[in-house]
Structures are given as structure tokens and as C-alpha cells.
Design an enzyme around this catalytic site. Sequence first.
Site, short mmCIF file in Angstrom:
data_model
loop_
_atom_site.label_atom_id
_atom_site.label_comp_id
_atom_site.label_asym_id
_atom_site.label_seq_id
_atom_site.Cartn_x
_atom_site.Cartn_y
_atom_site.Cartn_z
N CYS A 28 0.74 -1.18 0.09
CA CYS A 28 -0.11 0.06 -0.13
C CYS A 28 1.00 1.45 -0.03
CB CYS A 28 -0.88 0.03 1.23
SG CYS A 28 -2.23 -1.28 1.23
N PRO A 29 0.36 2.58 -0.60
CA PRO A 29 -1.12 2.45 -1.48
C PRO A 29 -0.75 2.08 -2.96
CG PRO A 29 0.12 4.50 -1.19
CD PRO A 29 1.06 3.52 -0.60
#
Lengths: 411, 75
Positions: free
Chosen positions: B13-14
Amino acid sequence: MEKKTEHYDVVIVGGGPGGMTAALYAGRARLKTLLIEKSLIGGMATYTSEVENYPGFPEPIDGTELMKSFDKQFRRFGVNVKLTDVREIRVDCCTRTVSTFRTDYVAKAVVIATGNKSRLTGAKNEDKFLNDKGISFCATCDAARNTGKRIMVIGSGDAAIEEGTFLTKFASEVIVSVMHDEGIMDANKVAQEKALANPKMKFMWNTVVESFEGEEELKQVVLKNIKTGELIPMDVDTCFLFIGYVPNTKMFEGLIDMTSRGYIKTNEDMETSCTGIFAVGDCRDKTLRQIATAVGDGAVAGYMAEKYVEEMDYVQKEIFEAKGLTMAFVYNAIDAVDREFLSRAEKAQELHKGKLGLRRIDIYKSDRIACRLDYSKTPSLIFMQDGKVIENVTDLSAIENKIAEMVAKHG
Amino acid sequence: MAEKSLDCLGEACPIPLVKAQKEMERMAVNDVLIVNVDHSCAMKNLPDWARSAGHAVEIEEVGEGEWDIIIQKLK
């Protein structure tokens, strides 16, 4: 795209610790069980970096790891899992339909375990920085990304202080905005002491968020001192919100009774105001919202769902699938008058043995079987032919004559 | 109704979210995007974002710790 329909005994909505425990009990009772989770199995518990108070784990365990064990365990009992979001629940007399984008799941019993979601501050520009643009609700998810950075935590409860302390392992500085006076926090004492002794943590007392600032990504949080009104801009890379939760229950409004804050009301058997629908865990109206209490709720709901499904199956087989002429005597076992009429009905049935069956339906503990027969009062006698109600008799003064008449006509 | 796959295996992430957002911009209404992920965090933010943006989301568990996030662009 046409919707598919699938049938289950129990459908559980939500895959946190409460839902998984309900699934474990229902699956182990050999019920055909489905668990629906909208994203990651484990729910809010996966947001916790260190779980210290779940019994059986003497050392702190990562929330995601603990939830993986829950996941493994309930799947052993043949529970189906679907990762999608529920759009609505519809209710009719004997089935509940849990509807998703592509499929209608028809169930005898439903367990709602939809939990909570993080509350927002409501400050200016907040929505601009949600979805990984600088505002986060999950320290374990976003800790590594903040290595060596300056970050902010809003709140002073257990989540704020414990997760804030955890984040000091990565960030260079953790600023904690607390709305209370200096030294006052809502978190447990152990967490407070640890945090106050941590050199990387800096507290901003009497402050709330005024606005979030930045272009694409969050650059600055402007705090406001609620005593002096002073605005304090602070440059940070990520701002973590831990200011409490709101229940995920909006879609059940009008279907089941809730508190003014949206928590689902249940009795101690986890039954909601809607027969056949149970609620467990954080979305339920209760005092303590923990993994440990969610597990307790889930066990009760799984067990009660089993009893409920058993009862429904019995009614289906003995009453609605019965051949020929049957009468259902609906009564309240603690009422003397009701009992007297019952013995008159039993004697009358003896006279016509083999021509009509008798089912005794006592409403003392629960009237949900009687409800399926649309009874209006006790005592009453409901005549059925091949599983269909043909007459509902509430005036029982001439009960013997009535029974003889029905046997002559339909027997 | 076109269907497109996006391989985000091994990405933290992200990144899966940002890649999916970019891809969705290029797609037409009713097209389907399948994002392969193995980072559990993407299981939180990707479906959350897609639903808040008004799209339909379903997830298939492909293997242990590996998922296909299926997003249908609805507007």
C-alpha cells in the site's frame, strides 16, 4: 445481469471476531452456513497492532495474526465465505434474504456482525485526504510508510494512545492531539504511563482539528486550542484518527430496532426485534466492545441460530408438510383456561382418531411458531388441510362440535 | 463490457490503490477491472475506495493470502 439465488440455513453478515465465532458454532452444528465479508476477514481487529487482552495469548499478538487463526478455525467446519458487500436484508414470514450485488442469499436465520467504522472529525477538507491521501485509521497498515516521518494522532482513548506508542517504532515524532486538559486521557493507565514516558511522543492538550491542508497529499493539520481559540498549524506526513467509532448499521434502519446512535438492540440471546435475525459484536448496543466480548456474542448467536433453524425445520416438517387434516392448538401453558380447552381438544381428537392430527403449540416461551400460523389469541384452534390453513377458530365454547364438523367435512 | 487485469502482486500500500485509480479513469462505464493483490492492506483501502466512488466490488480468494479484487465501473 440476472441475480442468482442461493439457499442457506444461516447467513452471517460481517467477518470480524463476532461473525467468525457465530460461523464456527453454526458450522459445527452442521448448519449450511455462509459468512459474507465486504473486504478483509478480521474486521477492525486487524487494525490493532498488539492485542494484549485476548485470553489464551500471554504475549501480545498482532491483530491480523490473531484473526488469521480465527479464520482458519471456522473454515474447518465447512462454512462458505463470500467476500462482497451486502446491499440489503429483506424479511418475509419465514425467510430472510441477504442481497448482494449479484446474488440473493435466502436464509432461515441471519446474524448481523457488521461492526463499527472509524468516526471522522468533521473538520474542513477532511474528505480530500481520505483513501490514502494522508488521513489513516490503521497504524499497522501505514506504519512502515511513515518511517522517519513526523505524524499526528488524534484522540486519547486506548486505540489512540496504544497505536500512537506503536507508531513511535517507525516515526521520528508522534504528536498527539487531546481535547482534554493536560494529563487527562481516556486510555487505560498502563498505556498512558508508557506514552508519557516515551520521548518521541508530544502531547497537544485542549486541542481539536480545525482543518486539513495540502495539495494532492496531506501536508499540514491545523489544530485549534479549545480554551484560547488559538490556531496551531503543524506540518505532518500522516494524520491518524482514533476518535471513536460509529456502527455500520445504516442499511438496517426501519428493519430492526436500534438506539438513537444506531446500535442494534438485542436481548441476552442476541435476538433483535426481528424474528430470526441476531446481532453480535461492536454493532450491538452494549457496554464493552472488545474481541473477547464479540466472541461471547458470536457463540451465543451461533447457538441460538441453531435452535431457531431446528425449530423452523420442525414446524415445516410437522405442520406445513403434514398430509391430510390437522389441527394446531395454540395455547399458553401457564394459563389454566387454555389448559382446560387443550384437554377438551385432546379428548375430542381421541373420538376421531386416524382422521385428524393434533399439534400442540405452546407460546409461553416464544410465539414464533404460532406467528407462522397467524394466530391472534390463545387459546385458538387452527385447522389445516395438507399444510394449508383452512380455518382459524377462536371461539372454542363448542370445541367438540366444531371438531366433529370439520372431520365430517374434510376428514 | 471490457475486462482488464492489473497485476499488483508483491506491491505494498498504497501502490495497488493508486494503480487501480489510474486504470479506472481510462475505463468505460460497465467495464471490469481485476486487481491481483497479496498485501492484506490493499483489501481494506481498495474496496473501500471503489465503493465510496460508487462502483461494484467483489473479491475472490485465489489462494492463501492472495486475492482478486473485481471492480465494475458503474459511473
